[in-house]
Design an enzyme around this catalytic site. Structure first.
Site, mmCIF file in Angstrom:
data_model
loop_
_atom_site.group_PDB
_atom_site.id
_atom_site.type_symbol
_atom_site.label_atom_id
_atom_site.label_comp_id
_atom_site.label_asym_id
_atom_site.label_seq_id
_atom_site.Cartn_x
_atom_site.Cartn_y
_atom_site.Cartn_z
ATOM 1 N N SER A 50 2.947 -18.674 1.671
ATOM 2 C CA SER A 50 2.866 -18.646 3.585
ATOM 3 C C SER A 50 1.841 -20.233 3.736
ATOM 4 C CB SER A 50 1.496 -17.658 4.768
ATOM 5 O OG SER A 50 0.772 -18.575 3.842
ATOM 6 N N ASP A 84 6.293 -18.165 3.825
ATOM 7 C CA ASP A 84 6.631 -16.993 5.083
ATOM 8 C C ASP A 84 5.578 -17.365 6.553
ATOM 9 O OD1 ASP A 84 6.191 -14.864 5.252
ATOM 10 O OD2 ASP A 84 4.049 -14.259 5.041
ATOM 11 N N GLU A 136 10.557 -12.962 13.407
ATOM 12 C CA GLU A 136 10.548 -11.979 14.342
ATOM 13 C C GLU A 136 9.752 -11.740 15.826
ATOM 14 O OE1 GLU A 136 5.954 -11.587 13.036
ATOM 15 O OE2 GLU A 136 5.532 -12.853 13.500
ATOM 16 N N HIS A 183 -1.155 -8.148 10.887
ATOM 17 C CA HIS A 183 -2.549 -8.802 10.128
ATOM 18 C C HIS A 183 -3.332 -8.236 9.987
ATOM 19 C CE1 HIS A 183 1.638 -10.484 8.980
ATOM 20 N NE2 HIS A 183 1.792 -11.270 10.157
ATOM 21 N N HIS A 211 5.747 -6.755 8.832
ATOM 22 C CA HIS A 211 4.440 -7.520 8.213
ATOM 23 C C HIS A 211 3.145 -6.804 8.361
ATOM 24 C CE1 HIS A 211 6.344 -11.194 8.817
ATOM 25 N NE2 HIS A 211 7.467 -10.846 8.232
ATOM 26 N N GLY A 212 2.211 -7.163 7.743
ATOM 27 C CA GLY A 212 0.742 -6.432 8.388
ATOM 28 C C GLY A 212 0.428 -5.173 7.471
ATOM 29 N N ASN A 233 5.832 -6.705 3.839
ATOM 30 C CA ASN A 233 4.663 -7.627 3.119
ATOM 31 C C ASN A 233 3.083 -7.340 3.347
ATOM 32 O OD1 ASN A 233 6.689 -8.338 3.669
ATOM 33 N ND2 ASN A 233 6.351 -10.797 5.132
ATOM 34 N N THR A 236 -3.549 -9.257 2.286
ATOM 35 C CA THR A 236 -4.690 -8.721 2.778
ATOM 36 C C THR A 236 -5.073 -8.049 1.675
ATOM 37 O OG1 THR A 236 -5.302 -9.374 4.652
ATOM 38 C CG2 THR A 236 -7.216 -8.222 4.413
#
Length: 286
Positions: A50, A84, A136, A183, A211-212, A233, A236
């Site tokens: 990212s 990313d 997005e 996220h 995402h997230g 994706n 974390t």
């Protein structure tokens, strides 16, 4: 083996009503763990770097990118390299030369018209370089004078009609949609809007991306893949696994000073989490 094209992995997954896992990497240990986990699961995988990770590495893309390329070329499974959440045009234009096969261009913070125009320009450039491009779209701002809502803010949702127009107007190859994930969640309590996902899948012809995903429970992930998500994706969740393992090791071994000892434990924990998540995605109905 040579780097795999991200677009091929995602398109193949979308055609099979499956999903490819994409993991954000920050250190060499992340890279090695993702590949080890994918090899254990015997699955293709996407390594993602990212813009935030580049910023952490003193703003230098090449050291981490070259490490990822070198590791991917030795992998026993197909590995793709994806840049990313790129907001900087300067960083975007480094992608092809650094070995990336795809980029996610993030202009979702902008009002819709600016998002569309900026993403269209990014897509034109990316395609001229042979890059697959993801974008997005979250909640469109401007109503009653309100600014755009970030695509991953709580409550943000992607409108199906606007998403269809956005994909047509920008020419992007995939779209990350806002359906309830956020996220950097450290608890797996996100509730996805599967009805909205069904409507998005019905009107869009490009693969959909979630995402997230670290904050999404396994059952919700499985349902999302069954509903049309083709790229998942994760970031974390790896950091949680790594940090937890290192904390436990250092608590048990307060005398430890050799970083290889605790980083190795963290790397192994991340590899297990990668394999686990890939296994979860495989349980989705085709």
């Amino acid at each position: 083996m040579p780097l795999a094209p991200t677009g091929e992995l995602v398109t193949r997954a979308a055609a099979a009503r499956a999903a490819v896992a994409a993991f954000n990497v920050i250190t060499l240990e992340h890279i090695e763990a993702v590949i080890a986990g994918a090899e254990s699961a015997r699955s293709p995988v996407v390594l993602q770097v990212s813009e935030n990770a580049v910023r952490y590495r003193y703003g230098r893309l090449l050291p981490l990118a070259r490490a990822a390329v070198a590791a991917a070329e030795k992998a026993a499974v197909p590995v793709a390299l994806h840049l990313d959440h790129v907001q900087s045009d300067e960083l975007l234009r480094q992608a092809a030369g650094a070995g990336f096969g795809s980029v996610m261009y993030d202009a979702a913070r902008l009002p819709y018209a600016e998002n569309l125009a900026t993403t269209r320009a990014a897509a034109d450039w990316a395609h001229s370089q042979g890059l697959w491009i993801e974008a997005e779209l979250g909640q469109v701002g401007g109503k009653d004078g309100h600014p755009p809502l970030d695509a991953h803010a709580p409550g943000a949702r992607t409108d199906p009609g606007r998403a269809r127009d956005f994909v047509t107007g920008t020419g992007v190859d995939a779209l990350a949609v806002a359906i309830g994930s956020v996220h950097a969640m450290t608890t797996r309590t996100a509730v996805l809007d599967h009805g909205l996902l069904k409507r998005l899948s019905a009107v869009l012809t490009v693969p959909l991306v979630l995402h997230g995903s670290s904050g999404v429970p396994d059952g919700q992930l499985v349902a999302a893949v069954g509903g049309g998500i083709a790229k998942v994706n994760v970031g974390t969740a790896l950091n949680i696994a790594m940090t937890g393992a290192i904390r436990a090791f250092l608590a048990a071994h307060p005398e430890a000073v050799d970083s290889r000892k605790y980083l190795g434990v963290g790397r192994e924990a991340m590899a297990h989490e990668v394999a686990r998540i890939i296994g979860v995605l495989r349980t989705a109905p085709a």
